[in-house]
Design a protein around this motif. Structure first.
Motif, PDB file in Angstrom:
ATOM      1  N   GLU A  86       0.799  -1.229   0.000  1.00 49.34           N
ATOM      2  CA  GLU A  86       0.000   0.000   0.000  1.00 49.34           C
ATOM      3  C   GLU A  86       0.832   1.280   0.000  1.00 49.34           C
ATOM      4  N   PRO A  87       1.895   1.386   0.885  1.00 41.25           N
ATOM      5  CA  PRO A  87       2.689   2.630   0.869  1.00 41.25           C
ATOM      6  C   PRO A  87       3.387   2.867  -0.470  1.00 41.25           C
ATOM      7  N   TYR A  88       3.891   1.803  -1.088  1.00 40.41           N
ATOM      8  CA  TYR A  88       4.568   1.948  -2.386  1.00 40.41           C
ATOM      9  C   TYR A  88       3.572   2.426  -3.443  1.00 40.41           C
ATOM     10  N   GLN A  89       2.381   1.803  -3.449  1.00 39.96           N
ATOM     11  CA  GLN A  89       1.381   2.142  -4.465  1.00 39.96           C
ATOM     12  C   GLN A  89       0.795   3.533  -4.255  1.00 39.96           C
ATOM     13  N   ALA A  90       0.903   4.036  -3.011  1.00 41.82           N
ATOM     14  CA  ALA A  90       0.402   5.379  -2.732  1.00 41.82           C
ATOM     15  C   ALA A  90       1.405   6.463  -3.135  1.00 41.82           C
ATOM     16  N   ASP A  91       2.672   6.042  -3.361  1.00 41.96           N
ATOM     17  CA  ASP A  91       3.717   7.005  -3.751  1.00 41.96           C
ATOM     18  C   ASP A  91       3.691   7.167  -5.276  1.00 41.96           C
ATOM     19  N   MET A 145       5.624   4.848  -8.169  1.00 41.24           N
ATOM     20  CA  MET A 145       4.868   4.069  -9.142  1.00 41.24           C
ATOM     21  C   MET A 145       5.136   4.545 -10.568  1.00 41.24           C
ATOM     22  N   TYR A 146       5.420   5.855 -10.721  1.00 45.82           N
ATOM     23  CA  TYR A 146       5.783   6.362 -12.047  1.00 45.82           C
ATOM     24  C   TYR A 146       7.046   5.674 -12.550  1.00 45.82           C
ATOM     25  N   ALA A 176      13.769   0.604  -2.535  1.00 43.02           N
ATOM     26  CA  ALA A 176      12.308   0.430  -2.536  1.00 43.02           C
ATOM     27  C   ALA A 176      11.874  -0.475  -3.678  1.00 43.02           C
ATOM     28  N   ARG A 177      12.539  -0.320  -4.845  1.00 42.82           N
ATOM     29  CA  ARG A 177      12.201  -1.172  -5.988  1.00 42.82           C
ATOM     30  C   ARG A 177      12.446  -2.638  -5.677  1.00 42.82           C
TER      31      ARG A 177
END
Length: 496
Positions: free
Chosen positions: A170-175, A179-180, A213-214
């Protein structure tokens, strides 16, 4: 436990009771409709008699001629109607007799089928008892059970990994910046961009510390995939071991001559299914006949319409206005008596017509109930609830809900829901959960699309042991309560 055949007999008896009610209401409606026609004829005669007292000869002659012709036509039309109703009554009686005969024949066919089914159960029980003492079979059962356990645990791990991934991602997808870059494949071999875009993406990656993070996000997505691959692999292994176990059972059944008995039972079931189709066709024909008679007895047929139309036309004669005028002016007791009788007759006609409406409503409700219960019985048969193993654990509840249905307190859908919920396959000598029958079911608690795919694969293995399969949908299998084989206390913690 209440046997399925006994429950079916209760439904059949209720159906016959409703049919009897429909016939009784038919008779009442027929009497009321005939009474309307006769009263209309009497009404026309009264008008004619009044005209003879007070109208001049010319008007009397014209009116009398018109009403006499209408009355004669009504008599002829009603006679034709009686003939048509009598003919239809013969057809209905014939259909009733055909249905009764067909149902009795089905009972005989079902008795033979269930006798064969009991023999099959006894053979399966003997095979199960024999397999309990077969060391090679028991060894294969342990292997299959262990493989199944491993497959279930692997699927649970996939589910847990999917849940963790969804939450941690969720935190990754909210950034939006992360995500770009992720969607562009930045930091991988699939990334492609011009010089300026590369410079800008690199600057953003350093700004948000993208690389670690990736890697973490990649692991969150990759771990469930790898676990699923493992789950698919051990699931295939479990399938293989299950098939080997089942082959032991099939070979043992074959040696006991079960195959020929199964073929005989299948053929008899097909015969009963075709017989049920013919019963349904007879019931459909009977319902159509009852519907036609309902139109007759409710006065909606062509004969009664023609009869009343001709009488009404005669009563619309221009001299009727004069009749009412003369009656009001005269003191003669003769026409006064006729007018009082006419008024009484009109009141009676209104009452009879209202009674027809009330009885017709009752008739329509009972007819609808008949069709509802016919559907319940059709679903009952198609679900094989009249099988030798089938039974019901709460006879009083089912009998009660059928009684409530007969009183109009519950619907046919309510009756079927209670029947289906309380249906069980009785404990018999041969257990459906024996050996491979107790393996291959993944717990309902396991969710997720990947889990459902795995559960579908292993739930399609089929059963070694003969349990009745629904003919056209419906009929959920429920194992006997208490579990285990009726032939002894041998337990394995699994499918015995």
């Amino acid at each position: 436990m209440w046997k399925g055949t006994a429950a079916l007999q209760t439904i059949d008896q209720s159906l016959q009771s409703i049919r009897n009610d429909v016939v009784r209401l038919d008779s009442q409606l027929n009497q009321l409709t005939s009474e309307v026609a006769q009263n209309q004829r009497h009404r026309a005669k009264l008008f004619n008699d009044i005209a003879k007292v007070r109208l001049n000869e010319l008007d009397v002659g014209e009116l009398h001629s018109s009403m006499t012709a209408a009355d004669q036509s009504a008599v002829e039309t009603l006679a034709q109607r009686d003939e048509a109703i009598a003919k239809l009554a013969i057809e209905i009686e014939s259909s009733n007799e055909a249905i009764s005969s067909a149902e009795q024949a089905r009972e005989r066919l079902l008795a033979v089928l269930n006798e064969k089914a009991e023999s099959l159960i006894a053979l399966e029980a003997a095979v199960q008892q024999q397999l309990k003492s077969d060391d090679e079979y028991m060894q294969q059962f342990d292997i299959a059970k262990k493989a199944e356990s491993i497959a279930e645990e692997a699927l649970k791990k996939v589910q847990k990994a999917q849940t963790n991934m969804a939450k941690k991602a969720e935190p990754y997808q909210a950034d939006k910046l992360f995500m770009y870059l992720w969607n562009r494949g930045f930091g991988t071999t699939v990334y492609s961009a011009g010089l300026f875009a590369r410079f800008a993406d690199s600057w953003v990656a350093k700004l948000i510390d993208y690389e670690p993070a990736r890697v973490n996000y990649w692991n969150l997505e990759e771990i469930p995939k790898r676990l699923n691959d493992h789950a698919e692999y051990v699931g295939d292994q479990a399938d293989t071991q299950h098939m080997l176990l089942q082959q032991f059972e099939l070979d043992a059944l074959e040696s006991m001559g079960v195959k020929a008995l199964e073929a005989d039972i299948d053929q008899r079931r097909d015969e009963i299914d075709k017989h049920d189709d013919s019963i349904e066709a007879l019931e459909l024909s009977l319902n159509e006949q009852l519907d036609r008679r309902a139109k007759f007895v409710a006065g909606e047929d062509q004969y009664i319409r023609l009869c009343l139309q001709r009488l009404s036309s005669a009563l619309e004669h221009k001299s009727l206005a004069a009749i009412h005028r003369y009656v009001g002016e005269t003191v003669s007791p003769t026409d006064d008596r006729l007018v009082i009788e006419l008024q009484t007759l009109d009141d009676t006609l209104q009452d009879v017509e209202q009674n027809i409406i009330d009885v017709r409503n009752l008739h329509d409700k009972r007819f609808a109930r008949l069709r509802e219960l016919e559907k319940v019985r059709r679903d009952f048969k198609n679900s094989r609830f009249d099988d030798a193993r089938s039974g019901f654990g709460n006879q009083s509840l089912i009998s009660g809900v059928i009684s409530q249905f007969m009183q109009g307190l519950v619907s046919g859908a309510d009756v079927w829901r209670v029947i289906k919920r309380n249906q069980r396959y009785r404990n018999v000598a041969a257990s459906p959960d024996f050996g491979s029958g107790g393996l291959g079911e993944i717990a309902d608690m396991i969710g997720g699309e990947i889990m459902r795919q795995g559960r579908r694969r292993r739930s399609n293995r089929g059963s070694t042991w003969n349990m009745p399969k629904p003919r056209r949908g419906g009929g959920v299998f429920r194992a006997p309560r208490g579990g285990g084989s009726g032939g002894g206390g041998f337990k394995t913690g699994g499918g015995f």
